[in-house]
Write an enzyme that holds these catalytic residues in place. Structure first.
Site, mmCIF file in Angstrom:
data_model
loop_
_atom_site.group_PDB
_atom_site.id
_atom_site.type_symbol
_atom_site.label_atom_id
_atom_site.label_comp_id
_atom_site.label_asym_id
_atom_site.label_seq_id
_atom_site.Cartn_x
_atom_site.Cartn_y
_atom_site.Cartn_z
ATOM 1 C CG ASP A 233 -1.822 0.666 2.109
ATOM 2 O OD1 ASP A 233 -0.913 2.176 0.459
ATOM 3 O OD2 ASP A 233 -1.671 1.174 2.982
ATOM 4 C CD GLU A 251 -3.022 5.088 2.655
ATOM 5 O OE1 GLU A 251 -2.243 5.801 2.571
ATOM 6 O OE2 GLU A 251 -2.504 3.896 2.662
ATOM 7 C CD GLU A 252 -5.271 8.375 -1.004
ATOM 8 O OE1 GLU A 252 -5.125 7.616 -1.768
ATOM 9 O OE2 GLU A 252 -5.188 9.544 -0.701
ATOM 10 C CB CYS A 366 6.860 7.347 -8.210
ATOM 11 S SG CYS A 366 7.872 6.297 -7.475
#
Ligand code: AR6
Length: 470
Positions: A233, A251-252, A366
């Protein structure tokens, strides 16, 4: 009545209310929550009023109103308030029965784990949806925050409006599922902390990088193709990042399609530089298309991942937060490379002996955090090698990156480059006045130079030996 964790809803939690004579008295917060939520609620505006009767520090629920008034069909909105919301409320109010004990906190500096049943998580998330957790002064800064209020309010940026509505669809879908059929599995949340003495000496490790196998692919995503692997994650130090706000990147998206991950925000203090959170057993509930502003909920996901002996799905997700670089050039500084490699190691290391599942990762740090995937791929390769894991790297559609990672890996493997050698080249690169896009060719050159110097040194030693013999 309710003893809830060292954290949030607490038995003795008192709340000021006005009595019939307009005088302020103190009442148990949980009692007020129960009374308020048992009133009929027909619209998001009524829901907002109800929630503000027990939680005063709330932003306006503009996104929620927009969702029910403009995005959903009238029928869907009616169904939500007639059927789903009463079920969410029932699930939330049954928390004292479902979870009678305390939940410990996963505090900074400690390695510790918590296991919760999926039903307990569902009840906690139902409370979060109804914003029943009080705002805590002491921990507001170091804990991410669990109430959904920020998501309900995330309406200010027009381009993001659509993605927020799609996230709300994922949330509703999750509650529809868990209130229709009780989930029966278990999820474990493990915080890992490493002290300085537990971290490798990168300048001394002589692991051959070629012994770590890698697979690089320009197609596929971690959550689909990383099944059975340790899935990374790309986290924020506040785990979940902007999942309960505007955020809609890796992640979200992962948290919103697997909402059980969101509960970690209740008890996981901000991650420190040598810490990671591993979540084992979370179920995926939703499918999606798009990314960022184009994110769209695309229906139910039936997660067929098998369970382990503890009733957990065999899905392990590790949250590691990269550094965010406002000036990307700074990422090549040795201290920053050192921080990132230790963070990756904290995530990838396992105390278990024997073969470990490979890491499924990609352009960690990134995107939003503006890192260089060339550097991050090497950092993750070194961390994988030190942690005895192979690596599967998804370049997210970038075939040029895919080729160049493959090429540098072949170079490192055929030249039997070790971790300590690569560490030295990265340190040299930090001091060199070379443009960052030439990192890989710099490393190749640095390796040839050091080999040549070794040859010259050997030649002189040989000559000296010959002279001595004569
Ligand atoms: N699978 C593989 N690669 C992916 C995937 C995926 N599912 N999704 C994205 N990528 P980003 P960061 C690639 O920006 O820079 C969040 O708000 C894609 O190339 O999510 O570490 C967190 O909460 C993308 O550009 O990660 C943090 O606050 C790149 O991975 C912050 O963003 C990086 O994805 C972390 O930012």
């Amino acid at each position: 009545m309710m003893i809830m964790c060292e954290c949030h809803i607490h038995q003795k939690n008192l709340f000021p209310v006005k009595n019939e004579n307009d005088e302020k008295t103190l009442k148990q917060r949980w009692e007020i929550i129960q009374e308020s939520l048992l009133q009929p609620i027909h619209s998001s505006k009524e829901l907002e009023v109800v929630i503000s009767s027990y939680n005063t520090r709330l932003p306006k629920f503009l996104a929620l109103h927009h969702f029910f008034e403009n995005i959903l069909e009238e029928d869907e909105t009616r169904q939500f308030f007639e059927t789903l919301l009463p079920r969410i409320i029932e699930l939330a109010l049954s928390l004292p029965d479902i979870l009678p004990g305390n939940i410990p906190l996963l505090k900074q500096g400690c390695s510790k784990s918590i296991s919760l049943s999926q039903l307990q998580i569902a009840s906690l998330l139902a409370n979060a949806f109804l914003c029943t957790f009080p705002w805590r002064k002491d921990s507001a800064v170091s804990y991410p925050g669990i109430n959904f209020a920020r998501l309900f309010a995330a309406h200010l940026r027009p381009k993001r409006e659509q993605a927020v509505a799609e996230k709300l669809k994922c949330v509703c879908h999750y509650f529809r599922r868990v209130t229709t059929q009780k989930p029966v599995g278990v999820v474990t949340f493990e915080r890992k902390h490493f002290s300085k003495s537990q971290l490798p000496r990168w300048d001394r490790l002589d692991n051959n990088l070629g012994n770590t196998r890698i697979h690089v692919s320009s197609t596929g995503v971690i959550e689909d193709e990383g099944s059975g692997l340790l899935q990374v994650d790309f986290a924020n130090k506040n785990v979940g990042g902007g999942v309960l706000g505007f955020g809609c990147v890796q992640e979200e998206i992962r948290f919103i399609i697997c909402p059980e991950l969101i509960v970690s925000r209740l008890f996981t203090e901000q991650l420190g530089p040598t810490e990671a959170l591993v979540v084992t057993g979370a179920e995926r509930f939703s499918n999606y298309t798009g990314y960022g502003d184009s994110f769209v909920w695309s229906g139910n996901c039936s997660d067929t991942t098998p369970h382990d002996n503890s009733g957990r799905r065999r899905t392990s997700i590790v949250a590691i937060d990269a550094l965010r670089f406002t000036r990307p050039i700074e990422q090549y500084n040795t201290s920053n490379v050192f921080r990132e490699i230790n963070k990756a190691y904290a995530g990838f290391h396992s105390r278990f002996e024997g073969p470990l599942p490979p890491v499924a990762t990609g352009n960690w740090g990134c995107g939003a955090f503006r890192g260089d995937p060339n550097l991050k791929s090497l950092i993750q390769l070194m961390a994988c090698s030190a942690a005895r894991r192979d690596m599967v790297y998804f370049t997210f559609g970038d075939s040029q990156l895919c080729n160049s990672i493959h090429e540098i890996y072949i170079f490192l493997a055929t030249n039997q480059v070790t971790i300590s050698q690569l560490w030295r080249y990265l340190c040299q690169f930090a001091n060199a006045k070379v443009k960052s896009e030439h990192l890989f060719s710099y490393i190749q050159q640095a390796h040839f130079d050091s080999k040549r110097q070794l040859c010259i040194k050997d030649f002189f030693l040989f000559q000296q030996e010959e002279i001595r013999k004569k």
